[in-house]
Design a protein around this motif. Sequence first.
Motif, PDB file in Angstrom:
ATOM      1  N   PHE A  21      38.975  46.565  43.337  1.00  0.00           N
ATOM      2  CA  PHE A  21      40.212  46.084  42.727  1.00  0.00           C
ATOM      3  C   PHE A  21      40.791  47.158  41.825  1.00  0.00           C
ATOM      4  CE2 PHE A  21      43.292  43.125  41.488  1.00  0.00           C
ATOM      5  CZ  PHE A  21      43.478  43.216  40.116  1.00  0.00           C
TER       6      PHE A  21
ATOM      7  N   VAL B 226      44.212  40.243  43.491  1.00  0.00           N
ATOM      8  CA  VAL B 226      43.723  40.889  44.711  1.00  0.00           C
ATOM      9  C   VAL B 226      44.739  40.737  45.841  1.00  0.00           C
ATOM     10  CG1 VAL B 226      41.916  40.852  46.456  1.00  0.00           C
ATOM     11  CG2 VAL B 226      41.320  40.557  44.065  1.00  0.00           C
TER      12      VAL B 226
ATOM     13  N   ARG C 293      46.371  43.620  48.129  1.00  0.00           N
ATOM     14  CA  ARG C 293      46.265  43.661  49.589  1.00  0.00           C
ATOM     15  C   ARG C 293      47.634  43.790  50.230  1.00  0.00           C
ATOM     16  NH1 ARG C 293      45.204  38.871  50.826  1.00  0.00           N
ATOM     17  NH2 ARG C 293      46.752  38.576  52.427  1.00  0.00           N
TER      18      ARG C 293
ATOM     19  N   TYR D  35      37.298  41.808  50.378  1.00  0.00           N
ATOM     20  CA  TYR D  35      37.886  43.137  50.259  1.00  0.00           C
ATOM     21  C   TYR D  35      37.527  43.987  51.465  1.00  0.00           C
ATOM     22  CZ  TYR D  35      38.966  47.799  48.567  1.00  0.00           C
ATOM     23  OH  TYR D  35      39.470  49.073  48.443  1.00  0.00           O
TER      24      TYR D  35
END
Lengths: 226, 120, 545
Positions: A14, A21, A25, A191
């Motif tokens: 992050f 998040v 993204r 992630y």
Amino acid sequence: MSELAAHGAHPPGFAHQFETVAQQREAGQLGMWVFLVTEILFFGGMFTSYTIYRALHYESFVTGSHLLEVRFGATNTYVLICSSLTMALAIRCAQTGKRKGQIIFWLILTMIFGALFLGLKLRFEWYRDYVDGIVPGVSWAYTGAHAPGVKMFMCFYFFMTGLHALHMVVGLGILTTLVIMTARNRFSPEYYAPLEISGLYWHFVDIVWIFLFALLYLIGGRYPGS
Amino acid sequence: MSEHSEQSGHVGHVVPVSTYVIVFILLMMGTALTTGVAYIDLGRWNTVVALAIAVTKTMLVVLFFMHVKYAAGLTRVVILAGFFWLGIMITLSCSDELTRTWEIIPQGWNMIIPFVSRLF
Amino acid sequence: MSTAIADLHEPPAESGVNYLNANYGIKSWLLTLDHKRIALLYLGSITIMFIVGGVAAVLMRLHLVEPQGALFEPETYNKLFSTHGIIMVFFFLVPSIPATLGNFLIPLMIGARDVAFPKLNLLSWYVFITGACFALYATLSGGVDTGWTFYPPYSSLYSHTNVVAVALGVFIAGFSSILTGLNFIVTIHKMRAPGMTWFRLPLFIWAMYATSLIFVLGTPVIAITVFLLGLERILHVGIFDPSVGGDPLLFQHLFWFYSHPAVYIMILPGMGVVSELVTAFSRKKIFGYSFVAFSSLSIAVISFVVWGHHMFVTGQSIYAGLVFSVLSFLVAIPSAVKVFNWTATLYKGSISYEAPMLYALGFIGLFTIGGLTGLFLASLATDVHLNGTYFIVAHFHYVMVGGAVMAFMGGIHFWWPKITGRLYPDYWARIAAAIVFVGFNLTFFPQFILGYAGMPRRYAIYPAEFQVLNVMSSAGASILGVGYLIPLIYLTWSMRYGKPAGRNPWGAKGLEWTTLSPPPTENFEEIPIVTEDAYEYLVAGGPRV
């Protein structure tokens, strides 16, 4: 679990200029798509030039195209399509929380296909062209019909496939980095952005080849009398 | 409101393996098709067919492998803008390069046909 | 904490921790990820490039005081104007406002902590420096004499100068632009503070967004073009080579596909700055916000379909000429919209004439002249007479120097207190602005007359009857140079001795004026929540400190 909660709730990777998040993204995705647009325009300069000269020197381009062997172009197309499948599967493994060994398996398979593409091109196309003397500026011994236009066509062939191959090499470098990152447990269903955006790059390079194959190898058809 | 979503945890659409495999098979078939058609005499249509197949394959890769089918509208705008700008570059360059030998200003549809037919 | 009203009565920020003093040492600057520090790295770099390009210009103008040339051989003169053009276009004007003011202000204006991709931001600076090094190396080791336009076949097959090195420098610097544009687009889309809708954004942001679109869509094409040119030069064969059926005009198409939008890269940020200056110094809301916002986007889009107007006399077909001429008239419309709207903003505003406002007013007048003369060039018939003459030189210097550089100077002065936390001496700044205005017009207005009278551009010698105007122009250039030197002195002085600025010395609207001067590394103590439109001057403004 809300990403808007405390600091420690953020997963590895992050970046702190972002608030969530999801924002990170989406920013990464948008960034990669904008980059791919720059690549469309980058290759596009050569596609534009190609379109113009093909219109102006059609017979020469057909003659030049017939110097290329369809079987190698087609094989390489199949190889790249396989590599796109394996890349998509690698990302899917990360999305669905599979063990890192599985992700690495698909990534390495992608690299093998990519390396195969480059190996076939180098050994069976470029090297043979060099020996046959149809590499402009390097080894030119062509004495057939439409010599100037054929030379022009071969310039396009080498510039365009050369630039494409360069992008493949960079892609292999990126894949190597991804393998290392996966091995170091950097990815999870929360992630996996580097995998996803690298996948976009890889698929784009595949798309460029799809057009190169159609435009360079198949001009004017390959039927008898073409 | 700012554009980023507030979702947590759920990240991106997971495409079934079967979808990927079907797209893969279609791409392989498309390659076989375009290679095969090249050996058939269709005159000017060879190029049209080859490009049509290439565009179809591209759309399959973009929609499914690159997940654009499940992506936000902004992504589609970005992609379309890229191709549109490429189109501007090709079209306006051709408007010069392919019209140098025009003698008189053609009338009506006669203007389009020579322009397009030179491409094939 | 609502930040709708600027806190004007807080005492000036004293030695708090800010982005300048948060870390010391050269590594903290060369490895920084802070957009504000990166902006300053760029500011130093482009100032150096401006000086290099400026020296070339001074030498050219000195040479041209005599009809047979006062100083140089024609070959050397060719290298001078080429260097001047290449350095000024690619290494000063294109990055100027975006990489300095854009980098510094965009996150602050939208209420973010940094840009979307800080590491790419730093990378873009290193890429820029690398490109600049190649270009400087090429200049110092013999230069190029092809003009900044590098037309083949001269540049590819005949010139004996360092074409490949310069082409490489331009190629590399192009990627710096691409990274910057990409960063800005994603930042503006994804990192706006809560409540900061698109139509509450400052117009500078709209202008920077439009500029970033051009960066991303146009720059890759110049990259591939110089790449192909370099290949042709190295291999002695290529796609522009007539001996294999190549068309040198194709190079021109590809080159201008980028280079025309590039001139809008140079002017759009300046227009964004002027929108900020005009509102701040007439203490009035912009007239027609959405028109100005959409005009920025329109300019960016239309700029891509007009490039053929650079090729009216080079052999382009008449039909393409017709198309490009019509479209070129079209692109003037959004620019005119802006000029009308700025003027309407000034009307009945409470106007003050600090240095930034002088630069903004200068911009409006000089850009208008430059833009109108562009219409003479967009018209096919008049362009046949004026192309290749000093009329063109005057036209583009009016928009690029009278326009973009003045906007850059105005912006630097306006945001200087925010960037450094110090006030510069406005008395000297106004004197310098006046000197720049006088010097600029004396340099370039005679060139309109020279061009119309037939003096060609890029010539080292000229007929004797043109000497008076040339001497006038050279005299103006020396005055202009003085005008640019003075700010270098007092701005540097102010960094140490200037009065502390406080959060909002101008009493201006905008999120950047709500935070400390200089801002802390993370920009805001708390991310602001935006509740009002831009430029709400007549609402709760209040007097200036």
